[in-house]
Design an enzyme around this catalytic site. Sequence first.
Site: not given
Lengths: 342, 342
Positions: A72, A284
Site C-alpha cells: 500500500a 496486514e
Amino acid sequence: MIIDIHGHYTTAPKALEEWRNRQVASLGGKGAAPKASELRISDDELRESIEGNQLAKMRERGLDLTIFSPRASFMAHHIGDFQTSSTWAAICNELCFRVSTLFPDNFIPAAMLPQSPGVDPATCIPELERCIKDYGNVAINLNPDPSGGHWTSPPLSDRHWYPIYEKMVEYDIPAMVHVSTSCNPAFHTTGAHYLNADTTAFMQCLTSDLFKDFPALRFIVPHGGGAVPYHWGRFRGLAQELKKPLLKDHLLNNIFFDTCVYHQPGIDLLTKVIPVANVLFASEMIGAVRGIDPETGHAFDDTRRYIDAATTLSDADRQRIYEGNARRVYPRLDAALRARGR
Amino acid sequence: MIIDIHGHYTTAPKALEEWRNRQVASLGGKGAAPKASELRISDDELRESIEGNQLAKMRERGLDLTIFSPRASFMAHHIGDFQTSSTWAAICNELCFRVSTLFPDNFIPAAMLPQSPGVDPATCIPELERCIKDYGNVAINLNPDPSGGHWTSPPLSDRHWYPIYEKMVEYDIPAMVHVSTSCNPAFHTTGAHYLNADTTAFMQCLTSDLFKDFPALRFIVPHGGGAVPYHWGRFRGLAQELKKPLLKDHLLNNIFFDTCVYHQPGIDLLTKVIPVANVLFASEMIGAVRGIDPETGHAFDDTRRYIDAATTLSDADRQRIYEGNARRVYPRLDAALRARGR
C-alpha cells in the site's frame, strides 16, 4: 478455514524497489524511464520472498489464505502522472498475480489501481478489468486520496468516483478503501494518514446517500475502521443529527471493517460494537507494526490471537469473521474457492 | 467535585454570529469590516444564553465547573488574515471571560488564539498573555491546522510552535489541541477532521522528541484521543519500531486524553487502556452530538453516565478523572479554586 483479507506484498524482491527508484528518478530528469520489461524477477525469487515471510507466518498462525495486493505505501499515486501510475500498477499487480499462481492455495490477488491526482478515475478501468479477467483478482484497493495527504479529490460520495463503482457492481467486487504514503509532513503514513483516511471515508459515506445510488457497492474500511468503532456513539449521533437512517440500515449493508487492530482491548471493542456480519478477519502482516508486543510476548499483528481470545464471540461468530463474511463480501473469492473444492 | 475540562461557548447570542458574518463579508468586499465595539451583548443576554443551556445541563448532570472556551468550529482560523483572527479571538475570549465573571462558580475560561495560516505563532502571544493575566484563563486551545483541513502547518514538534510552548511553560498552562471547521470537502468537521487531528497530533508527538525540549509541556488530546486509545497496540508498536521509549515514558507525562467519547464501550476502552492519571473528564456539551441516544434514552454527550458505569474504575479513579487530574494538569485552575476555598 481462516482467510486474511488484508495482505500486501511488502516483501517483494529488491529489484522491484530498484525499478521504481529508477522510474521516480527519471521523473526528476535523472536518466531514462525504465521499461516494464526491464524488471526481471524469477519465480524462485518470488517463492523465496513469500515462503520465508508471509507464508511462514500464515503457517505459524494457522491462516489458510490471504487476499494479497501490492504494497500500500508503495502505490504512491502522488508520484508522476497517470502514465507513471499505470506502468507501476501493471507491474505490481502482475507480481501479486504471479504469487497467486505459485501459491494458489494460499494467495488470491486484489488489485491496486493506476490512480493519479486530478485524473478521472475512469482511466483506471482497463487495469481493473485486466486484473479481474486475466488475473482472477477478487477485489480492488481504492485510494480516496491519490494526492498522498493533501486530500484534493472529491469525497467518495461524489460522482467523480462513479465509473469505478459501476465496474465494481458489474463484476461484483468490493473495494478496500486504502490510502498510500503521505507526502504531507503533518501526517505520519501508518500512524496517522491510514487511520485518518479510514475515518474520513466512513464519514464521507455517512453524510451522503451513496448507497442509495449503489445498493450493491461494498467497501472494506481497513485498520479496524480507523476511529469509527471507538466513536460509534458519536457516529450514531451525527447520523441522527443529519436525519439519516440508523447506521445499520444506512451503511452496514455496504461497509465492512477488518480486524487490523493490534491489541486485545481494541478487538474486544470492535467485535462488541460492530455487528459480527460486518467484521472480516485481517492482519496486514508483514506491515506497519512488525514487532513483538512486550506485554504479550506475541507479534502485535498476530490478530488471530485477539479474535480467539475475544470472550463475547461464539464459535459461530468466529467462523463468520474468519471465513463466512469474506466469502459473502468477496463473491469471486468464494467462487474461486468452490472451483477448487474448498 | 466534577470538572468538565472541555466546554465551548456554542450558545452565544446571535449577535456574535451576525458580527462575524459581517466581518467575513467585508473580506469578500461586501461592506466595511465591523469594529469590535459594534458588538453589544448585555450581561442579561449572556446569562440567558448560559442558564438555559450549559448551566442547566451541568446541574442536570451534576457537573460543577466547566473550562470554557470559544466555540471551536467558529474559530475558523483559515478565514482572512492575522488581523481578522486577532479581532475575532479578542471578541470571543472576552465573551468567555464575561461568562466566567457572571458564573464564577461554574465557568473558568480557556483561550482561543488568533492563529492564521502561514503566520508565525509568536503573533498569538499578546492575546495569550492578555487572557492569562487579565482574564484568568487557565489554558489555551491550540489549532495544529489553522488552514482548516489543508494541513499546511509544520508538525507540532517543529520549532515553528516553540514560541507558544515557551509561554505555556512560563505560565504553567496546558493546551488542548483542537482544530476548527474544515474547509476541505474531504473532511466532515466533527465526524472526521476533529478525530483525525487528534490522531495526527498524537503521532506528531510520538515521532519526535518534543517533550525532551519541553519536559513540562502538557497537551490535552480531546475527543478521547481520536483513534489513539482504540489503536494503542499499533502506537506502542510504532514507537517500538521507531526506537522510542515506552509510550508511558515517551508521551504520557505530557499528553492527556479527555472523555468525549459518546458511548459506553468507548469509555470502557479508554479507561482500560490509558492510565487513569491521563484521563480527564469532559463532555464537550452542547456540541457536535446533541441528541438522545435511542439505545440508552440519555444524551450521547452525557459522558458522566459512562464514567460512572465503567466497571473497571474504583471510586478513587473516578475522583481523579473528575477532579484530581484536572487540578494537576491545569495548575491555574487549582489555584483559582483554592483561592475560592474549593
